[in-house]
Design an enzyme around this catalytic site. Structure first.
Site, PDB file in Angstrom:
ATOM      1  N   VAL A  33       0.848  -1.083  -0.052  1.00 20.12           N
ATOM      2  CA  VAL A  33      -0.003  -0.007  -0.083  1.00 20.12           C
ATOM      3  C   VAL A  33       0.889   1.276  -0.066  1.00 20.12           C
ATOM      4  O   VAL A  33       1.746   1.407   0.858  1.00 20.12           O
ATOM      5  CB  VAL A  33      -1.085  -0.198   1.286  1.00 20.12           C
ATOM      6  CG1 VAL A  33      -1.788   1.198   1.271  1.00 20.12           C
ATOM      7  CG2 VAL A  33      -1.911  -0.829   1.117  1.00 20.12           C
ATOM      8  N   ASP A  34       0.608   2.110  -1.034  1.00 23.44           N
ATOM      9  CA  ASP A  34       1.292   3.588  -0.847  1.00 23.44           C
ATOM     10  C   ASP A  34       0.587   4.518  -0.233  1.00 23.44           C
ATOM     11  O   ASP A  34       1.128   5.490   0.008  1.00 23.44           O
ATOM     12  CB  ASP A  34       1.480   3.921  -2.319  1.00 23.44           C
ATOM     13  CG  ASP A  34       2.453   2.924  -3.117  1.00 23.44           C
ATOM     14  OD1 ASP A  34       3.363   2.393  -2.504  1.00 23.44           O
ATOM     15  OD2 ASP A  34       2.231   2.652  -4.410  1.00 23.44           O
ATOM     16  N   VAL A  35      -0.899   4.421  -0.388  1.00 26.76           N
ATOM     17  CA  VAL A  35      -1.851   5.442   0.080  1.00 26.76           C
ATOM     18  C   VAL A  35      -2.644   4.915   0.963  1.00 26.76           C
ATOM     19  O   VAL A  35      -3.578   4.084   0.493  1.00 26.76           O
ATOM     20  CB  VAL A  35      -2.468   6.306  -0.888  1.00 26.76           C
ATOM     21  CG1 VAL A  35      -3.430   7.286  -0.518  1.00 26.76           C
ATOM     22  CG2 VAL A  35      -1.273   6.992  -1.934  1.00 26.76           C
TER      23      VAL A  35
END
Length: 354
Positions: free
Chosen positions: A66-68
Site C-alpha cells: 500500500v502506498d496510500v
C-alpha cells in the site's frame, strides 16, 4: 438511492479550483488509466469466516503493498471529541515509512477548514490538503453541474460546514443553523411560503433538525421545477460522543425522502468523487490504495466499488459479530481491531523489552 457516479467522476475534469483547497489548484487531472485491483490471498492472516481475513502480520501483508491510506475519521481516528488511543503514534509511523494519507469523512457538519481545526485540537498534525469532507463533495458536485450559472439558490438542511463550502464557490444559500429555532404557523388557513428560486436542497447532518426545515425542504423539492435533492451521505448512525451511537444523517435524509417520494443524489461515500479526485491528483494505481473505515455499507463499499484494497477496523460502529455473520454480504480484504494494529509486531517487541 441515486449515486451520481458519472457526474461526480466528471467533476475532476471540470471543477474549478475554487471548489478545492488552495494547494489542489496546482494539480491537473490525469488521463493515465489506472490498473484494475488484483485481489490477493494473504497467507499470514487468520481465516475466520468465508472471505473474511483478520490481519495478523501487517509488516508482511499490508504495508509493503500500500502506498496510500484513505482513512475515515469517526470511529477510526476519533470517537466524538476523543482521539482513539495510539492513533497519533501510528500516523507518525506511517509517515516515517513514506506512506501518503488522506482523511475522508461523511460528516458534513464541518468544512475542510473546520476539520483542520479539529485535527489540531486533538494533537494530530494533518495538513489541510489531506482532509476531504462530504460538505466539500456537495460543493464540488454543484460546481461540476454549473449550478451557479443557473442563478438559483440552495436551501440547506444541515450545519455550517455545508455553508462554508458553498461560500468558497460563490453559490447563494440560506437555511441551516439560521432556521434552527423556527416554527411554522399551522393555524387554520396558514401556509408556509417558500422561495421559488431554490434550485437545490442539500441535506446534511443537522443537530437542530425541525419540522420547519423538513416542510421548507419538501416544498422546494415538490413545487420548484427541477429542484435537486442532494444528500451528503445516508449514514444510519454517527459518533457524536464516545459513549454511544447517535442517529446519523440517514434519519434526516429519510424524513425528506418520506415527504417528497424522491431519491437523493448522494455525494459522500461510497460515491466515487473523492477517490477519482485523489487518483487524478496523484496519478496512483488504485490497487496500491487502501480504504480504512469502520462501516461496511459506506467505507468498505467505497473501497470495493472503486477498486481499492479495503480494511475494516472494529474501533467504530461495526462489531466482529456483524462482520462475520452470514447476513453480511460486504467483505473487506482484511480487518483489524484498530489501525494501531498496523504495527502490531513492533508494538509487541516494545512491550517485551519494557
Amino acid at each position: 438511492m441515486h449515486i451520481a457516479r458519472t457526474a461526480l467522476s466528471a467533476a475532476l475534469m471540470a471543477t474549478s479550483a475554487r471548489a478545492f483547497s488552495p494547494a489542489a489548484s496546482a494539480f491537473r487531472s490525469s488521463s493515465a488509466a489506472v490498473s484494475n485491483l488484483s485481489r490477493r490471498t494473504f497467507s499470514s492472516t487468520t481465516y475466520l469466516n468465508a472471505n473474511v481475513l483478520k490481519l495478523t502480520e501487517p509488516a508482511k501483508d499490508l504495508l509493503p503493498n500500500v502506498d496510500v491510506f484513505i482513512f475515515d475519521c469517526d470511529g477510526v481516528i476519533w470517537r466524538g471529541d476523543s482521539v482513539i488511543e495510539g492513533i497519533p503514534e501510528t500516523l507518525e509511523k506511517l509517515r516515517a515509512l513514506g506512506k501518503k494519507m488522506y482523511f475522508v469523512t461523511n460528516n458534513s457538519t464541518k468544512s475542510r477548514k473546520g476539520y483542520k481545526k479539529k485535527f489540531d485540537s486533538l494533537g494530530l498534525d494533518v495538513p489541510a490538503e489531506e482532509i476531504f469532507s462530504s460538505s466539500f463533495a456537495a460543493a464540488a458536485y454543484l460546481e461540476q453541474t454549473n449550478f451557479k450559472e443557473s442563478g438559483k439558490k440552495v436551501y440547506v438542511v444541515g450545519e455550517v460546514g455545508i455553508q462554508e463550502e458553498l461560500d468558497l464557490i460563490g453559490v447563494p444559500h440560506f437555511g441551516g443553523p439560521e432556521d434552527a429555532g423556527k416554527q411554522p404557523d399551522m393555524g387554520p388557513g396558514c401556509a408556509l411560503p417558500h422561495d421559488s428560486d431554490v434550485g437545490a436542497v442539500i441535506v446534511g447532518f443537522d443537530r437542530n433538525i425541525n419540522y420547519y426545515k423538513i416542510q421548507y425542504a419538501q416544498l422546494c423539492i415538490n413545487e420548484n421545477p427541477g429542484c435537486e435533492f442532494i444528500a451528503t451521505n445516508t449514514d444510519a448512525v454517527t459518533h457524536l460522543t464516545d459513549a454511544q451511537e447517535w442517529a446519523g444523517n440517514g434519519s434526516m435524509v429519510g424524513a425528506i425522502k418520506g415527504c417528497t417520494g424522491q431519491e437523493p443524489t448522494v455525494v459522500g461515500k461510497p460515491s466515487p468523487l473523492m477517490i477519482d479526485y485523489l487518483c487524478s491528483k496523484l496519478g496512483l494505481d488504485k490497487g496500491r490504495i487502501c480504504m480504512v473505515g469502520d462501516r461496511l455499507d459506506t467505507d468498505i463499499l467505497f473501497g470495493t466499488d472503486n477498486g481499492l484494497k479495503s480494511l475494516l477496523v472494529l474501533s467504530g460502529v461495526t462489531t466482529e459479530e456483524k462482520l462475520l455473520s452470514q447476513e453480511n454480504t460486504i467483505t473487506p480484504d482484511y480487518y483489524a481491531d484498530s489501525i494501531v494494529d498496523f504495527f502490531v509486531d513492533e508494538n509487541a517487541k516494545v512491550e517485551a523489552t519494557a
